[in-house]
Design an enzyme around this catalytic site. Structure first.
Site, PDB file in Angstrom:
ATOM      1  N   ASP A  23     -46.977 -59.160 -31.590  1.00 55.96           N
ATOM      2  CA  ASP A  23     -48.029 -58.313 -31.026  1.00 55.96           C
ATOM      3  C   ASP A  23     -47.481 -57.099 -30.296  1.00 55.96           C
ATOM      4  O   ASP A  23     -48.015 -56.688 -29.265  1.00 55.96           O
ATOM      5  CB  ASP A  23     -48.933 -59.127 -30.071  1.00 55.96           C
ATOM      6  CG  ASP A  23     -49.462 -60.373 -30.741  1.00 55.96           C
ATOM      7  OD1 ASP A  23     -49.821 -60.283 -31.922  1.00 55.96           O
ATOM      8  OD2 ASP A  23     -49.469 -61.432 -30.099  1.00 55.96           O
ATOM      9  N   GLN A 254     -44.959 -61.639 -36.627  1.00 56.08           N
ATOM     10  CA  GLN A 254     -44.562 -62.362 -35.400  1.00 56.08           C
ATOM     11  C   GLN A 254     -43.354 -61.670 -34.736  1.00 56.08           C
ATOM     12  O   GLN A 254     -43.249 -60.471 -34.833  1.00 56.08           O
ATOM     13  CB  GLN A 254     -44.276 -63.842 -35.686  1.00 56.08           C
ATOM     14  CG  GLN A 254     -45.523 -64.660 -35.963  1.00 56.08           C
ATOM     15  CD  GLN A 254     -45.972 -64.586 -37.396  1.00 56.08           C
ATOM     16  OE1 GLN A 254     -45.176 -64.636 -38.302  1.00 56.08           O
ATOM     17  NE2 GLN A 254     -47.265 -64.464 -37.619  1.00 56.08           N
TER      18      GLN A 254
END
Ligand code: IMP
Length: 501
Positions: A23, A254
């Site tokens: 993120d 990820q």
């Protein structure tokens, strides 16, 4: 806007990975670099990823499709490589939404060796979330169970979709043991999961056998195979024929700290999301990659789900709160907190709201903490020294920026084998072992923040001196070299760092 890619030099294959827990805004960076690329490939993870791209004021999120898919009409080839666990229903749903918005997918290529995510994987992933001792706080997309089957040599692949008999035989072998495990759980919960939209609202449910094998065979080798046929190919061969000749961009999913091999095990995902796993999963060797960018937020980091997080603002209280609170609740009750709150718990909430740190895949609250150089050094060791800092505008106006430079170990004496970690020891390097990290208190160096709004700045020299001082410190401390800076979600809010100008 036409971007200048001279900073990529002679590189033919460039990769974008994350140095934190995901993120960090890789989607935006990949989108920024896509005009340079001829081919963009994903190599790890599955629909657990969430790639957010902002474009002309609109936001798009893809989970499985590479974010280059929005450039399909320009002839960009988007590859879903063999290291990906592939959920056909999810892919078709994303393609349908894409087409409805006027985008094309003619140049999408899906590896026939990619492993399938099947209904039983999603059911088992969601069921394990219902048992506290089994729950890792996964995204519930079937990722762990699908990779387990792969290592257990029991997977079905995308290629199997086109061979009904083989598919049915392999499914039979795969599903028996899963059904036995599913029967250990509360039947009403199983039913509820199988009636979720991710599982076609009950199309794979059967009262007696729980999972309806015939329906799975029918849908997967029928409608799904037909919808995907034009895209499926040997992507390894495709990328081998391209490497060194055309521009390839590898899109990570990820982040390093979630890597099954390098991360905070067991609170990790089930693939190696470092540059090594990405290259391999895309069909390449890491030697083929000329330039790797490791993305990190400046100067904070986030993690979703459980697991140690030494620099978390608000510590355990914040972790507990994030696991129980919804985005709506938080926005209803806490919008007035400031990023200068003295209380770490409140400050964390303010940073989350400012940075819109809510899961793109699950909507969960992302836990928030300061940048941690002890962990960053591990990531740089594998992902290399070229770093991209994103979301720096989120901390505009923050009076003090804390950078974690070391830990103090606060646990009992811990036997590492030949060495013993003593209570009170100062650590500047540690393997991100979850239990060790859980007993580490961060030691911070505190810097003054910057007061100005940065989102309109367009060159490194314009950026506030306070920000540049912190960047210099991180570079000197870790050996990293900051190559790009992002100060907002839009494409033009990206600065290529040229310190010598
Ligand atoms: P899984 O990948 O769904 O098995 O989840 C394992 C762990 O990785 C959980 O803590 C998830 O929250 C985390 N995770 C998986 N994908 C992402 C992502 O794209 N961003 C952040 N965390 C993720």
């Amino acid at each position: 806007m036409k971007n200048d890619y001279s900073f990529l030099g002679e590189a033919k294959t460039v990769a974008v990975v994350c140095n934190q827990w995901g993120d960090t805004g890789k989607g935006k960076i990949v989108d920024f670099l896509t005009p340079w690329a001829d081919v963009v490939a994903r190599g790890t993870g599955g629909a657990n990823a969430g790639h957010t791209v902002a474009w002309e004021g609109k936001k798009f999120v893809t989970h499985l499709l590479p974010s280059s898919i929005f450039h399909d009409k320009e002839g960009k080839i988007s590859i879903i490589g063999s290291g990906v666990v592939f959920d056909p229903r999810q892919c078709i749903a994303e393609l349908t939404a894409l087409h409805a918005n006027g985008y094309a997918s003619e140049h999408l290529r899906i590896s026939r060796r990619a492993k399938l995510v099947l209904p039983q994987h999603i059911v088992l992933d969601r069921l394990s979330a219902s048992r506290v001792n089994e729950s890792l706080g996964t995204t519930g997309r079937g990722i762990g169970p699908a990779y387990s089957d792969y290592y257990n040599r029991n997977s079905l692949t995308v290629g199997d979709l086109f061979h009904r008999d083989t598919f049915a035989k392999k499914l039979q072998r795969n599903i028996e043991e899963k059904i036995a495990r599913i029967r250990e759980y509360d039947p009403s919960l199983v039913r509820e999961i199988l009636f979720h939209t991710h599982l076609g609202e009950g199309i794979f449910f059967n009262d007696e056998t729980i999972l309806n094998r015939d329906s799975i065979v029918e849908h997967f080798t029928g409608e799904y195979a037909e919808a995907l046929r034009a895209y499926v190919t040997d992507t390894d061969e495709l990328i081998h024929n391209t490497v060194g000749k055309k521009h390839i961009l590898l899109e990570g999913a990820q982040g390093y700290l979630l890597s099954i091999d390098y991360g905070t095990y067991p609170y990790v995902t089930s693939s190696d999301c470092s540059i090594e796993g990405l290259a391999k999963g895309a069909g390449l060797s890491v030697r083929d990659v000329d330039l790797t960018f490791g993305v990190m937020k400046g100067f904070y980091m986030t993690r979703v789900g459980k697991g140690a997080f030494p620099t978390e603002m608000g510590g355990e209280e914040a972790q507990e709160y994030c696991s129980k609170t919804t985005k709506d609740e938080e926005l209803r009750t806490h919008v007035d907190y400031s990023i200068n709150e003295q209380d770490g718990f409140k400050q964390g909430i303010a940073v989350r709201i400012n940075g819109n740190e809510y899961g793109a895949t699950t909507g969960r609250l992302r836990r928030v903490g300061w940048v941690d150089l002890v962990l960053l050094k591990r990531a740089l060791h594998v992902n290399g020294m070229n770093v991209i800092l994103t979301k720096l505008d989120v901390l505009d106006g923050c009076e003090e920026i804390k950078i974690c430079i070391a830990y103090q170990y606060t646990g009992e004496a811990f036997f590492l084998g030949r060495d013993t970690l003593a209570h009170g020891a100062i650590l500047t390097s540690v393997h991100p072992d979850n239990s060790l990290l859980s007993s580490c208190e961060p030691i911070y160096k505190v810097f003054p923040g910057w007061k100005t709004k940065t989102s309109n700045m367009r060159s490194y020299q314009d950026l506030p001196q306070e920000m540049r001082t912190i960047i210099d410190f991180i570079e000197n401390e870790t050996g990293a070299r900051v190559r790009m800076i992002s100060i907002g979600p839009e494409r033009d809010q990206t600065i290529v760092v040229d310190k010598d100008v």
